[in-house]
Structure formats: C-alpha cells, structure tokens
Design an enzyme around this catalytic site. Structure first.
Site, PDB file in Angstrom:
ATOM      1  N   GLY A  46       0.837  -1.188   0.000  1.00 18.57           N
ATOM      2  CA  GLY A  46       0.000   0.000   0.000  1.00 18.57           C
ATOM      3  C   GLY A  46       0.873   1.240   0.000  1.00 18.57           C
ATOM      4  N   GLN A  51       2.776   9.963   1.920  1.00 14.49           N
ATOM      5  CA  GLN A  51       4.131   9.412   2.033  1.00 14.49           C
ATOM      6  C   GLN A  51       5.078   9.925   0.959  1.00 14.49           C
ATOM      7  OE1 GLN A  51       2.315   5.286   2.465  1.00 14.49           O
ATOM      8  NE2 GLN A  51       4.232   5.009   3.584  1.00 14.49           N
ATOM      9  N   CYS A  91       5.940  -0.387   7.609  1.00  8.78           N
ATOM     10  CA  CYS A  91       5.574   0.823   6.868  1.00  8.78           C
ATOM     11  C   CYS A  91       6.788   1.288   6.082  1.00  8.78           C
ATOM     12  CB  CYS A  91       5.121   1.913   7.831  1.00  8.78           C
ATOM     13  SG  CYS A  91       4.634   3.440   7.005  1.00  8.78           S
ATOM     14  N   LEU A  92       6.586   1.636   4.818  1.00 11.19           N
ATOM     15  CA  LEU A  92       7.693   2.103   3.987  1.00 11.19           C
ATOM     16  C   LEU A  92       8.273   3.405   4.537  1.00 11.19           C
ATOM     17  CD1 LEU A  92       6.074   1.351   0.515  1.00 11.19           C
ATOM     18  CD2 LEU A  92       7.944   0.079   1.615  1.00 11.19           C
ATOM     19  N   HIS A 133      -4.484   1.261   7.532  1.00 13.95           N
ATOM     20  CA  HIS A 133      -3.132   1.826   7.657  1.00 13.95           C
ATOM     21  C   HIS A 133      -2.964   3.020   6.701  1.00 13.95           C
ATOM     22  CE1 HIS A 133       1.440   1.057   7.900  1.00 13.95           C
ATOM     23  NE2 HIS A 133       1.335   1.850   6.853  1.00 13.95           N
ATOM     24  N   GLU A 134      -3.445   2.857   5.459  1.00 14.49           N
ATOM     25  CA  GLU A 134      -3.297   3.941   4.462  1.00 14.49           C
ATOM     26  C   GLU A 134      -4.206   5.126   4.796  1.00 14.49           C
ATOM     27  OE1 GLU A 134      -0.763   3.449   2.913  1.00 14.49           O
ATOM     28  OE2 GLU A 134      -0.689   1.266   2.973  1.00 14.49           O
ATOM     29  N   HIS A 137      -2.544   7.257   7.249  1.00 13.31           N
ATOM     30  CA  HIS A 137      -1.520   8.154   6.659  1.00 13.31           C
ATOM     31  C   HIS A 137      -2.151   9.466   6.191  1.00 13.31           C
ATOM     32  CE1 HIS A 137       2.284   6.001   6.594  1.00 13.31           C
ATOM     33  NE2 HIS A 137       1.761   4.932   6.009  1.00 13.31           N
TER      34      HIS A 137
HETATM   35  O1  GNR Z   1       4.096  -2.698   2.601  1.00 12.30           O
HETATM   36  C1  GNR Z   1       3.436  -2.584   3.624  1.00 12.30           C
HETATM   37  N1  GNR Z   1       3.127  -3.671   4.345  1.00 12.30           N
HETATM   38  C2  GNR Z   1       2.227  -3.685   5.404  1.00 12.30           C
HETATM   39  C3  GNR Z   1       2.177  -4.818   6.214  1.00 12.30           C
HETATM   40  C4  GNR Z   1       1.276  -4.886   7.261  1.00 12.30           C
HETATM   41  C5  GNR Z   1       0.411  -3.842   7.482  1.00 12.30           C
HETATM   42  C6  GNR Z   1       0.451  -2.702   6.692  1.00 12.30           C
HETATM   43  C7  GNR Z   1       1.347  -2.641   5.644  1.00 12.30           C
HETATM   44  S1  GNR Z   1       1.366  -1.222   4.631  1.00 12.30           S
HETATM   45  C8  GNR Z   1       3.025  -1.235   4.085  1.00 12.30           C
HETATM   46  C9  GNR Z   1       3.253  -0.169   3.036  1.00 12.30           C
HETATM   47  C10 GNR Z   1       3.040   1.198   3.648  1.00 12.30           C
HETATM   48  O2  GNR Z   1       3.802   1.720   4.410  1.00 12.30           O
HETATM   49  N2  GNR Z   1       1.916   1.796   3.367  1.00 12.30           N
HETATM   50  O3  GNR Z   1       1.634   2.982   3.940  1.00 12.30           O
HETATM   51 NI    NI Z   2       2.699   3.029   5.794  1.00 14.71          NI
END
Ligand code: GNR
Ligand code: NI
Length: 176
Positions: A46, A51, A91-92, A133-134, A137
């Site tokens: 995601g 980001q 999270c990236l 999660h997104e 953000h």
């Molecule tokens: O790549 C991602 N893997 C992930 C694994 C478990 C829960 C959420 C994520 S999102 C993350 C990519 C990211 O940072 N998206 O904002």
């Molecule tokens: Ni993230």
C-alpha cells in the site's frame, strides 16, 4: 511514470492532514500511476499520497503476489469496522520496523475510483488492515502511534541513526 521519494519517520510532513480531491483529472491519474509504480518498486502492499509529500486524499494498495489487483481509492471513507485483528505491520516510511497492531478485521468503505466514480466495498484480513493503515496516513497518523512512547522513542533513535549512517553525518548530542 515516476518513482517518487518516500518520506521517513520522524519527518513532520508525514503528520499533515491531506485534503479531499475536488476533481479527478489527468493530474490525479498521473499521481495514481506514480504511487502504484513507487509502491511496486519499494515493494509494498500500500502507499498513501502523504508518504510522497502530496497532501491529497489518494491511496493505492495491492495485496496480490503478482501486481494483479491494484486498488485505487480517492477520498476514502471507512463506513463500518467490525472484529479485531492483530497483525505485524510494517511501513515504507518507518523502514526496518515491524510491530503488532490491533485493528478492525472487517471494514466497509466508500471512495472514488480513478475515473471519479463512487464505489462502495468491503474488505477483510490483510486488505482491511492495509486500507486502515493507508487511511491513517492521510490523517497524518503512523502505525508507531499505536505503540508505547518508549517503543516509539527507540524506533525514532534507530531510524535517525540509520539516516546518519546513510549520509555519513556524525552524531550530535543535544546541547542540554
Ligand atoms: O508494505 C506494507 N506492508 C504492510 C504490512 C502490514 C500492514 C500494513 C502494511 S502497509 C506497508 C506499506 C506502507 O507503508 N503503506 O503505507
Ligand atoms: Ni505506511
């Protein structure tokens, strides 16, 4: 198409609240293509516009193994949340950190798609976790915000140390 630079915690720009997209035009579609390319390149499941320092309410996700199921959400709104799921999240924008986070196991949500058409969907499991999660953000929230202050402080130090080593900056202790 372009691979964009991903902001990293504790960059204050990750705390900005994104504004709704008013018109889904070519500029937004270029952003979507760049988000998808950046997410696949990373690789991640995601990516939110926040980001990449674009503070508009756009996110992409794909939990498939073969890049076959891209999901594009513009102005997403979570309508309902049910059940509890604990997932080890990463999270990236917080590289190298993986911690358990509790979220809803099932969600329903609405958004606009890349053509500006309204869609309503439901998701469970990893996709539900990813959309939550997104969406966080886009509100300036990171998964580390669900951890204790002590854990977050350790993560901040670890990520800052990694940044220093990348740029070869010596460590400066605070003056006080
Ligand atoms: O790549 C991602 N893997 C992930 C694994 C478990 C829960 C959420 C994520 S999102 C993350 C990519 C990211 O940072 N998206 O904002
Ligand atoms: Ni993230």
């Amino acid at each position: 198409m372009a691979i964009l630079t991903i902001l990293e915690f504790p960059d204050p720009r990750l705390r900005r609240k994104a504004v709704p997209v008013e018109v889904v035009d070519e500029k937004i579609r270029t952003l979507i293509d760049d988000l998808l390319e950046t997410m696949y390149d990373a690789p991640g499941i995601g990516l939110a516009a926040t980001q990449v320092d674009v503070h508009q309410r756009v996110l992409v996700a794909d939990i498939s193994d073969d890049k076959s199921t891209p999901l594009v959400l513009i102005n997403p709104e979570i309508l309902s949340r049910d059940g509890v799921e604990i997932t080890e999240e990463g999270c990236l924008s917080v590289p190298g950190v993986y911690e358990k986070v509790e979220r809803a196991e099932h969600i329903t949500f609405r958004a606009l798609d890349r053509d500006g058409k309204g869609i309503e969907m439901e998701a469970r499991g990893l996709l539900a976790v990813c959309v939550q999660h997104e969406c966080d953000h886009l509100d300036g929230k990171l998964f580390v915000d669900y951890l204790s202050e002590l854990k977050r402080q350790r993560i901040r130090k670890r990520v800052q140390k990694a940044h220093r080593q990348e740029s070869n900056q010596p460590h400066r202790a605070p003056a006080i």
